[in-house]
Design an enzyme around this catalytic site. Structure first.
Site, PDB file in Angstrom:
ATOM      1  N   ASP A  12       0.821  -1.207   0.000  1.00 11.43           N
ATOM      2  CA  ASP A  12       0.000   0.000   0.000  1.00 11.43           C
ATOM      3  C   ASP A  12       0.865   1.271   0.000  1.00 11.43           C
ATOM      4  OD1 ASP A  12      -2.437   1.351   0.075  1.00 11.43           O
ATOM      5  OD2 ASP A  12      -3.239   0.175   1.727  1.00 11.43           O
ATOM      6  N   GLY A  51      -2.872   4.787  -8.225  1.00  5.74           N
ATOM      7  CA  GLY A  51      -2.804   5.466  -9.517  1.00  5.74           C
ATOM      8  C   GLY A  51      -2.256   6.878  -9.465  1.00  5.74           C
ATOM      9  N   ASP A  84     -10.177   3.591  -3.443  1.00  3.89           N
ATOM     10  CA  ASP A  84     -10.827   2.337  -3.032  1.00  3.89           C
ATOM     11  C   ASP A  84     -12.236   2.170  -3.614  1.00  3.89           C
ATOM     12  OD1 ASP A  84      -8.546   2.034  -1.615  1.00  3.89           O
ATOM     13  OD2 ASP A  84      -9.492   2.014   0.363  1.00  3.89           O
TER      14      ASP A  84
HETATM   15  C1  GLA Z   1      -5.990   1.310   1.472  1.00  8.14           C
HETATM   16  C2  GLA Z   1      -6.118   0.342   0.285  1.00  8.14           C
HETATM   17  C3  GLA Z   1      -7.241  -0.646   0.534  1.00  8.14           C
HETATM   18  C4  GLA Z   1      -6.979  -1.399   1.834  1.00  8.14           C
HETATM   19  C5  GLA Z   1      -6.787  -0.422   2.992  1.00  8.14           C
HETATM   20  C6  GLA Z   1      -6.303  -1.121   4.248  1.00  8.14           C
HETATM   21  O1  GLA Z   1      -7.108   2.133   1.569  1.00  8.14           O
HETATM   22  O2  GLA Z   1      -6.330   1.048  -0.900  1.00  8.14           O
HETATM   23  O3  GLA Z   1      -7.376  -1.538  -0.532  1.00  8.14           O
HETATM   24  O4  GLA Z   1      -5.837  -2.204   1.675  1.00  8.14           O
HETATM   25  O5  GLA Z   1      -5.819   0.576   2.676  1.00  8.14           O
HETATM   26  O6  GLA Z   1      -6.076  -0.234   5.305  1.00  8.14           O
END
Ligand code: GLA
Length: 389
Positions: A148, A183, A203
């Protein structure tokens, strides 16, 4: 010169490590991830029950093999040696045992961390510990790492992800590297030799086209994939995020359309529902071999939006052996009779094709005359075209 030779060989040796593992994702990875349904409420029991449900439902045999623990699997501090520690309250048998369990079931083990100092949920991130963490993951039998981008400050995405790629390669265990950088730094332009897949947006949540701050419905994400097709291919996929198929905020039609369009995008098919409790309709959707074959086609081409207008979108995807997939989405709020005029596609499709309707499991004529179908709001027709002899 004598002094230079060892330096030169060192540089060459590290250059040899500076690569990702090839061939791990010749087709888009398939599996399941904890986040969309369970967020931080995860445990060994959940993973084991889910693994059993993936087997019993036929998901594993349909190709969903990566079981990925997202955020919140750790304790809040590294141990005195600087190692990450799985939360013993959530995973009493430990991470290695969990990996062994999954491998024993014919599944693969995926895990999450973050390129910053902390994960998005505030657990220890990987920054400055890349090589140590990569060795730990390898020792646990990890097969897939989602990485991440929270708490990264001013870090450069390209350099940061390359460091983790090199660390994974140096640790020696083939691990799919899934970048989750949202992205922001346009990874499609530079990440083909860094990762096997990269997130292209913020997300996903379980609605059709809602926007809630950082999170959006799948249709909003779909619209952002339109220009990205040319960057995807075997071992380097655009990732429009894990699926919400089967989750509460979607009608069945919206789940079916979401799944169909993710197949058209050659998207990684990472389920995000509670597979222990899914309905038989959702199970049939997720395990439909014909739809999956569109996603997993060995040519590895991401589909593109061919037409938008008149309350519909038509997406096309080139498949191997001169075949095509076509998907039409009703973007309107009411059922409608919608047409595909095949002759408009003749400048990139050659000749005439037979047409089969994947969700009906039936033939749907050929491309010699237009196809009109009645589609519910936000539903799709998903078609496979084969050249007529
Ligand atoms: C980010 C990612 C998600 C998830 C959360 C977990 O928002 O984009 O897909 O992994 O972190 O905290």
């Amino acid at each position: 010169m004598r002094k230079l030779i060892p330096l030169l060989s060192l540089a060459l040796a590290s250059a040899a490590f500076a690569q990702k593992f090839d061939g791990l994702a010749a087709t888009p990875p398939m599996g399941w991830n904890t986040w969309n349904t369970f967020a931080c409420d995860i445990s060994e029991a959940l993973i084991k029950e889910t693994a059993e449900a993936m087997i019993a439902s036929g998901m594993r045999d349909a190709g969903y093999v990566y079981v990925v623990l997202d955020d919140c699997w750790m304790v809040k501090e590294r141990d005195p040696d600087g190692d990450l520690v799985g939360d013993p309250a959530k995973f009493p048998s430990g991470m290695k045992a969990l990996g062994d369990f999954l491998h024993g079931k014919g599944l693969k083990f995926g895990i999450y961390n973050c390129a910053g100092t902390k994960t998005c949920a505030g657990y220890p991130g990987g920054r400055g510990h890349e090589y140590q963490d990569a060795r730990l993951y390898a020792s646990w039998g990890v097969d897939y790492l989602k990485y991440d981008w929270c708490s990264t400050g001013t870090a450069n995405a390209q350099e940061t992800y390359k460091t983790m790629r090199d660390a994974l390669h140096a640790a020696g265990r083939p691990i799919i590297f899934s970048m989750c950088e949202w992205g922001t730094a346009e990874p499609w332009k530079w990440a083909a030799d860094v990762a096997h897949l990269w997130r292209t947006t913020g997300d996903i949540i379980d609605c059709y086209d809602c926007i809630t701050g950082w999170s959006t419905g799948w249709k909003v994400i779909l619209d952002k994939q339109v220009e990205l097709a040319k960057y995807a291919g075997p071992d380097h996929w655009n990732d429009p995020d894990m699926m919400e198929v089967g989750n509460e905020g979607l009608t069945f039609a919206e789940s079916r359309a979401h799944f169909s369009l993710w197949c058209m995008l050659a998207a990684p098919l990472i389920a995000g529902n509670d597979v222990r409790k899914m309905t038989s309709e959702i199970r049939a959707l997720l395990t439909n071999r014909e739809a999956i074959a569109i996603d997993q086609d060995p040519l590895g081409k991401q589909g593109t939006r061919f037409y938008i207008g008149g309350g519909r979108e038509i997406w096309t995807k080139e498949l191997s052996n001169g075949e095509w997939a076509v998907c039409m989405l009703n973007t309107g709020d009411a059922p409608a009779d919608l047409a595909i005029e095949w002759e408009r596609m003749h400048y990139f499709m050659r000749g005439q094709y037979s047409v089969s309707d994947i969700w009906k499991g039936a033939a749907a004529g050929d491309t010699k005359k237009p196809l009109t179908v009645r589609l519910d709001s936000h539903d799709v027709v998903l078609l496979r075209l084969k050249p007529l002899k």
